[in-house]
Write a protein that holds these residues in place. Structure first.
Motif, PDB file in Angstrom:
ATOM      1  N   ASP A  56     -44.687  -0.213  10.532  1.00 18.80           N
ATOM      2  CA  ASP A  56     -45.259  -1.345  11.264  1.00 18.80           C
ATOM      3  C   ASP A  56     -46.564  -1.013  11.975  1.00 18.80           C
ATOM      4  O   ASP A  56     -47.310  -1.903  12.333  1.00 18.80           O
ATOM      5  CB  ASP A  56     -44.248  -1.952  12.243  1.00 18.80           C
ATOM      6  N   ILE A  57     -46.867   0.267  12.147  1.00 21.33           N
ATOM      7  CA  ILE A  57     -48.141   0.678  12.730  1.00 21.33           C
ATOM      8  C   ILE A  57     -48.782   1.692  11.792  1.00 21.33           C
ATOM      9  O   ILE A  57     -48.219   2.749  11.526  1.00 21.33           O
ATOM     10  CB  ILE A  57     -47.974   1.257  14.144  1.00 21.33           C
ATOM     11  N   LEU A  80     -51.244  -3.302  12.839  1.00 22.32           N
ATOM     12  CA  LEU A  80     -49.838  -3.631  13.034  1.00 22.32           C
ATOM     13  C   LEU A  80     -49.438  -4.669  12.002  1.00 22.32           C
ATOM     14  O   LEU A  80     -50.114  -5.688  11.862  1.00 22.32           O
ATOM     15  CB  LEU A  80     -49.610  -4.201  14.429  1.00 22.32           C
ATOM     16  N   THR A 114     -42.953  -6.282  13.166  1.00 25.17           N
ATOM     17  CA  THR A 114     -42.959  -5.979  14.590  1.00 25.17           C
ATOM     18  C   THR A 114     -41.871  -6.711  15.341  1.00 25.17           C
ATOM     19  O   THR A 114     -41.422  -7.781  14.942  1.00 25.17           O
ATOM     20  CB  THR A 114     -44.322  -6.325  15.229  1.00 25.17           C
ATOM     21  N   ASP A 115     -41.491  -6.125  16.454  1.00 28.08           N
ATOM     22  CA  ASP A 115     -40.480  -6.688  17.337  1.00 28.08           C
ATOM     23  C   ASP A 115     -41.197  -7.399  18.476  1.00 28.08           C
ATOM     24  O   ASP A 115     -41.932  -6.758  19.236  1.00 28.08           O
ATOM     25  CB  ASP A 115     -39.609  -5.553  17.872  1.00 28.08           C
ATOM     26  N   ILE A 172     -46.046  -4.526  21.639  1.00 28.14           N
ATOM     27  CA  ILE A 172     -47.236  -5.089  20.998  1.00 28.14           C
ATOM     28  C   ILE A 172     -48.206  -5.671  22.021  1.00 28.14           C
ATOM     29  O   ILE A 172     -49.414  -5.426  21.951  1.00 28.14           O
ATOM     30  CB  ILE A 172     -46.865  -6.155  19.947  1.00 28.14           C
TER      31      ILE A 172
END
Length: 118
Positions: free
Chosen positions: A80-81, A95, A100-101, A106
């Motif tokens: 995710d990153i 990202l 992502t959460d 974030i």
């Protein structure tokens, strides 16, 4: 999962930023800029996952943010990153929004990028 709309709402409420769309060739690429100096602190793009070395055939939304070089290595995880797409990979990260959460870090990363680009 965060969406580009979540990010646009957050930056408008927090920094007074409205996205602008500077690329005719890429009409969905949205720059997040400082009102005072016009510098970008974020860029939302829709790209094919293969451009990031990920699996899939459908476009995904990503967010590029500036980040201190000493933190980048510990943040990048290959899922995710990732290294900044079409940016200086020493100072920018990408990202993957659908990975992502929304309860994660974030918004802290957005604030950090905002402050680094003042």
């Amino acid at each position: 999962m965060l969406t580009r709309e979540d990010i646009f709402k957050h930056v408008q409420e927090t920094y007074g930023t409205l996205p602008d769309y500077p690329f005719r060739k890429f009409p969905n690429y949205a720059a997040l800029r400082h009102a005072s100096n016009g510098k970008w602190y974020g860029l939302v793009m829709n790209i094919l996952p293969e451009k990031l070395g990920l699996e899939g055939n459908e476009e995904i939304d990503i967010l590029n943010l500036k980040c201190p070089p000493e933190l980048i290595g510990s943040l990048r995880n290959g899922w995710d990153i990732l290294p900044g797409y079409h940016m200086d990979k020493e100072h920018w990260i990408s990202l993957v929004l659908n990975h992502t959460d929304p309860e994660g870090e974030i918004y802290n990363l957005i604030e950090q990028s905002f402050n680094l680009t003042k």
